[in-house]
Design a protein around this motif. Structure first.
Motif, PDB file in Angstrom:
ATOM      1  N   THR A 103       0.830  -1.209   0.000  1.00 50.61           N
ATOM      2  CA  THR A 103       0.000   0.000   0.000  1.00 50.61           C
ATOM      3  C   THR A 103       0.867   1.263   0.000  1.00 50.61           C
ATOM      4  OG1 THR A 103      -0.183   0.038   2.428  1.00 50.61           O
ATOM      5  CG2 THR A 103      -1.855  -1.197   1.206  1.00 50.61           C
ATOM      6  N   ILE A 104       2.021   1.200   0.667  1.00 51.45           N
ATOM      7  CA  ILE A 104       2.963   2.334   0.638  1.00 51.45           C
ATOM      8  C   ILE A 104       3.458   2.555  -0.786  1.00 51.45           C
ATOM      9  CG2 ILE A 104       5.179   3.192   1.482  1.00 51.45           C
ATOM     10  CD1 ILE A 104       4.732   1.506   4.008  1.00 51.45           C
ATOM     11  N   ILE A 105       3.809   1.470  -1.446  1.00 54.48           N
ATOM     12  CA  ILE A 105       4.327   1.565  -2.814  1.00 54.48           C
ATOM     13  C   ILE A 105       3.234   2.063  -3.762  1.00 54.48           C
ATOM     14  CG2 ILE A 105       5.267   0.198  -4.718  1.00 54.48           C
ATOM     15  CD1 ILE A 105       6.451  -1.667  -2.483  1.00 54.48           C
ATOM     16  N   ARG A 106       2.010   1.602  -3.554  1.00 62.43           N
ATOM     17  CA  ARG A 106       0.883   2.062  -4.401  1.00 62.43           C
ATOM     18  C   ARG A 106       0.655   3.558  -4.218  1.00 62.43           C
ATOM     19  NH1 ARG A 106      -2.120   4.119  -7.094  1.00 62.43           N
ATOM     20  NH2 ARG A 106      -4.138   3.457  -7.967  1.00 62.43           N
ATOM     21  N   ALA A 107       0.703   4.041  -2.985  1.00 65.66           N
ATOM     22  CA  ALA A 107       0.525   5.475  -2.728  1.00 65.66           C
ATOM     23  C   ALA A 107       1.660   6.287  -3.346  1.00 65.66           C
ATOM     24  CB  ALA A 107       0.449   5.727  -1.227  1.00 65.66           C
ATOM     25  N   LEU A 108       2.876   5.762  -3.286  1.00 67.85           N
ATOM     26  CA  LEU A 108       4.020   6.457  -3.876  1.00 67.85           C
ATOM     27  C   LEU A 108       3.872   6.563  -5.390  1.00 67.85           C
ATOM     28  CD1 LEU A 108       6.814   7.734  -3.752  1.00 67.85           C
ATOM     29  CD2 LEU A 108       7.804   5.430  -3.680  1.00 67.85           C
ATOM     30  N   SER A 109       3.323   5.547  -6.008  1.00 70.62           N
ATOM     31  CA  SER A 109       3.148   5.593  -7.463  1.00 70.62           C
ATOM     32  C   SER A 109       2.227   6.739  -7.876  1.00 70.62           C
ATOM     33  CB  SER A 109       2.597   4.253  -7.973  1.00 70.62           C
ATOM     34  OG  SER A 109       1.228   4.070  -7.588  1.00 70.62           O
ATOM     35  N   GLU A 110       1.230   7.050  -7.065  1.00 69.41           N
ATOM     36  CA  GLU A 110       0.349   8.189  -7.339  1.00 69.41           C
ATOM     37  C   GLU A 110       1.132   9.502  -7.263  1.00 69.41           C
ATOM     38  OE1 GLU A 110      -2.720   8.516  -8.251  1.00 69.41           O
ATOM     39  OE2 GLU A 110      -3.558   6.493  -8.069  1.00 69.41           O
ATOM     40  N   GLU A 111       1.988   9.610  -6.237  1.00 66.15           N
ATOM     41  CA  GLU A 111       2.779  10.825  -6.073  1.00 66.15           C
ATOM     42  C   GLU A 111       3.729  11.046  -7.242  1.00 66.15           C
ATOM     43  OE1 GLU A 111       2.785  13.215  -3.805  1.00 66.15           O
ATOM     44  OE2 GLU A 111       1.141  12.349  -2.628  1.00 66.15           O
ATOM     45  N   LEU A 112       4.211   9.952  -7.820  1.00 66.90           N
ATOM     46  CA  LEU A 112       5.179  10.056  -8.910  1.00 66.90           C
ATOM     47  C   LEU A 112       4.508  10.195 -10.280  1.00 66.90           C
ATOM     48  CD1 LEU A 112       7.800   7.365  -7.786  1.00 66.90           C
ATOM     49  CD2 LEU A 112       7.819   9.834  -7.369  1.00 66.90           C
ATOM     50  N   GLY A 113       3.177  10.192 -10.275  1.00 63.62           N
ATOM     51  CA  GLY A 113       2.468  10.311 -11.547  1.00 63.62           C
ATOM     52  C   GLY A 113       2.523   9.063 -12.396  1.00 63.62           C
ATOM     53  N   ALA A 114       2.780   7.924 -11.764  1.00 59.03           N
ATOM     54  CA  ALA A 114       2.833   6.645 -12.486  1.00 59.03           C
ATOM     55  C   ALA A 114       2.014   5.615 -11.711  1.00 59.03           C
ATOM     56  CB  ALA A 114       4.281   6.178 -12.639  1.00 59.03           C
ATOM     57  N   PRO A 115       0.689   5.862 -11.586  1.00 58.10           N
ATOM     58  CA  PRO A 115      -0.145   5.002 -10.728  1.00 58.10           C
ATOM     59  C   PRO A 115      -0.149   3.542 -11.170  1.00 58.10           C
ATOM     60  CG  PRO A 115      -1.505   6.404 -12.115  1.00 58.10           C
ATOM     61  CD  PRO A 115      -0.104   6.896 -12.268  1.00 58.10           C
ATOM     62  N   LEU A 116       0.017   2.662 -10.213  1.00 58.57           N
ATOM     63  CA  LEU A 116      -0.025   1.225 -10.496  1.00 58.57           C
ATOM     64  C   LEU A 116      -1.468   0.792 -10.720  1.00 58.57           C
ATOM     65  CD1 LEU A 116       2.564   0.032  -7.810  1.00 58.57           C
ATOM     66  CD2 LEU A 116       2.925   0.246 -10.271  1.00 58.57           C
ATOM     67  N   PRO A 117      -1.690  -0.186 -11.594  1.00 60.93           N
ATOM     68  CA  PRO A 117      -3.057  -0.545 -12.012  1.00 60.93           C
ATOM     69  C   PRO A 117      -3.786  -1.485 -11.054  1.00 60.93           C
ATOM     70  CG  PRO A 117      -1.493  -1.857 -13.231  1.00 60.93           C
ATOM     71  CD  PRO A 117      -0.669  -0.939 -12.361  1.00 60.93           C
ATOM     72  N   TYR A 118      -3.600  -1.304  -9.766  1.00 59.97           N
ATOM     73  CA  TYR A 118      -4.345  -2.118  -8.804  1.00 59.97           C
ATOM     74  C   TYR A 118      -4.544  -1.318  -7.528  1.00 59.97           C
ATOM     75  CZ  TYR A 118       0.659  -3.358  -8.762  1.00 59.97           C
ATOM     76  OH  TYR A 118       2.024  -3.325  -8.842  1.00 59.97           O
ATOM     77  N   ASP A 119      -5.747  -1.485  -6.967  1.00 58.23           N
ATOM     78  CA  ASP A 119      -6.115  -0.742  -5.758  1.00 58.23           C
ATOM     79  C   ASP A 119      -6.363  -1.659  -4.564  1.00 58.23           C
ATOM     80  OD1 ASP A 119      -6.063   1.762  -7.081  1.00 58.23           O
ATOM     81  OD2 ASP A 119      -8.045   1.344  -7.912  1.00 58.23           O
ATOM     82  N   THR A 120      -6.549  -2.944  -4.817  1.00 56.56           N
ATOM     83  CA  THR A 120      -6.818  -3.894  -3.741  1.00 56.56           C
ATOM     84  C   THR A 120      -5.841  -5.059  -3.845  1.00 56.56           C
ATOM     85  OG1 THR A 120      -8.390  -5.237  -5.018  1.00 56.56           O
ATOM     86  CG2 THR A 120      -9.276  -3.299  -3.839  1.00 56.56           C
TER      87      THR A 120
END
Length: 504
Positions: A439-456
């Motif tokens: 979840t930390i890595i997923r949140a970081l991807s949003e900050e970097l403008g490269a969102p990962l394609p999974y939320d759960t």
């Protein structure tokens, strides 16, 4: 008088330290004169006691069974992945008990598995922490930590980033970590240093190919650089039962510990291994004559400077003997992993550490629960991020610390040394602001403008199924195959140093 503890100690643990004194109603169980219970499975005797005469000291007078909640999970402290039952009360872990799984740990667990959870209460990372250049330590909120991460990533290009995966990381977090770094252009994603020199492209090269129950079929076992008492005592118990009950022969190259069964010490150094490969050592004949011989090499032995040479020599032995017996569908080449997270990393295509020359020009180093690294390998001007759950070497060295969740505080998947995917389940919550790693890595991807394609977590496992479908077939063994390619695919040098194997 049941004497279950005595029979367990003798028949399963292989130790003659308990006995009885007195007669009739005055019979008492105790240790022999000048004897101490020293086996690594000793606490299982407590589970066998029908009257509560034996107790676990850390759990004594702490709680009653009816006060506890239970969750089924797995142990991640060795490569076996023993099935365990986690008991907790409120937000506190109380005890760990074995769970029956005949193909892995039968009904036993090691003392380390049972008692090591108390370490999760010490030196925990609970808040994001920034260490400034003047040595000041500052606690942060997650928003502040994410802003710092974004700024640091924006300062560098993808080829100036290196990521390292630690030994206890679950599959989901490893995959999210790999996906994120690749999205920002980083290709230097490796296991941390001191890892065995294995090839992630060939699964047969790094698995325990005979499977754990395969120990009961083998007719000769060669241990290389391994100490089963400390590395995997439950597997050692299986081998000991075969030796005592059916006369299985066991040879050892390397450190010769005081094992609880008969064995023949063949030699200490890699020269012995070379002689076996050349056919000049008596053990060569044993391996050729045996129908289903087995080689068990410790991952520590493959982590040496000459690890590639050790591996290539073992491949030569496999070619010239029945270690790989196609007629019997038998692959007797087995790597005894000590770190369950590294098996999953190999399954996801993350190669072992390639050396300091590959990271000498990096400006940002991301350590995902990686505490096994050489400080001198990391450039002095690099910004180091550590994400993990305990304040170990990585946290001490890092500039920015992100608090993660431990294995009993999150849901996650792991691959054991058999290649079997298992699920670890959350029992208690992580302390304070600590979060699950993915979840930390997923949140970081949003900050970097490269969102990962999974939320759960289910979405993430769907992504995992796209890359490696076998990783979502839980508690199922997938045959690795390509054994002939493994023996022919010899990378690097076959030269060995001639030095002794150390005690792992």
């Amino acid at each position: 008088h049941c004497t279950r503890c005595i029979r367990f100690t003798e028949q399963i643990a292989g130790e003659h330290t308990l006995g009885t004194t007195g007669r009739g109603g005055f019979t008492e169980v105790g240790t022999y004169v000048k004897a101490l219970v020293s086996n690594e499975l000793s606490a299982n005797a407590v589970d066998l006691c029908p009257v509560g005469a034996l107790t676990h000291l850390p759990y004594t007078y702490v709680a009653r069974p009816w006060e506890l909640n239970t969750n089924y999970s797995i142990d991640v402290l060795d490569g076996m992945g023993s099935a365990i039952e986690v008991n907790y009360r409120g937000g506190e872990l109380m005890r760990i008990l074995p769970r029956v799984h005949e193909e892995i740990n039968q009904e036993w667990i090691s003392d380390k598995t049972r008692h090591a959870f108390d370490g999760l209460k010490k030196q925990r990372l609970s808040y994001p922490i920034l260490k400034t250049k003047d040595g000041e330590i500052k606690e942060l909120k997650w928003e502040e930590a994410m802003n710092i991460l974004r700024d640091q990533f924006e300062k560098v290009s993808g080829d100036q980033i290196a990521g390292f995966v630690g030994k206890l990381v679950d599959l989901e977090s490893t995959l999210a970590f790999k996906d994120l770094l690749q999205r920002v252009g980083c290709e230097r994603i490796e296991s941390s240093s001191n890892t065995p020199k294995l090839n992630a492209n060939l699964r047969s090269e790094y698995l325990f190919n005979s499977t754990i129950p395969g120990v009961e079929e083998a007719d000769y076992i060669l241990l290389v650089g391994s100490n089963l008492r400390s590395e995997c005592p439950v597997l050692g118990s299986r081998i000991r039962q075969r030796v005592d009950e059916q006369g299985l022969e066991v040879g050892i190259v390397g450190y010769a510990p005081n094992l609880k069964h008969k064995y023949l010490h063949l030699g200490n150094t890699t020269n012995t291994l070379k002689e076996i490969a050349e056919g000049t050592h008596p053990a060569s004949a044993k391996l050729r004559e045996a129908k289903l011989p087995m080689i068990i090499v410790s991952s520590h032995a493959l982590s040496r400077e000459d690890g590639e040479g050790v591996l290539n020599t073992l491949k030569t032995i496999c070619e010239d003997t029945n270690v790989i017996n196609e007629a019997e569908s038998w692959n007797g080449f087995n790597v005894l992993h000590n770190d369950i997270g590294r098996i999953g990393a190999l399954d996801l295509g993350i190669q072992p550490y390639s050396g300091k020359d590959n990271i000498k020009d990096t400006k940002l180093v991301y350590l995902l629960a990686a505490d096994e690294f050489r400080e001198e390998d990391i450039p002095e001007d690099a910004f180091v991020i550590y994400q993990g759950h305990n304040g170990d070497k990585g946290a001490n060295f890092a500039d920015l610390i992100l608090p993660g969740a431990a294995y009993l505080e999150k849901n996650g998947s792991y691959v054991n040394m058999d290649g079997r995917t298992q699920i670890g389940r959350k029992a208690v919550s992580a302390p304070a602001l600590a979060k699950e790693d993915w979840t930390i890595i997923r949140a970081l991807s949003e900050e970097l403008g490269a969102p990962l394609p999974y939320d759960t977590l289910d979405d993430l496992r769907g992504r995992m199924a796209e890359l490696a479908p076998h990783l979502v077939k839980y508690d199922t063994l997938e045959l690795s195959g390509f054994e002939d390619l493994v023996t022919k695919n010899k990378r690097g040098s076959s030269e060995m140093s001639g030095t002794a194997f150390e005690d792992p």
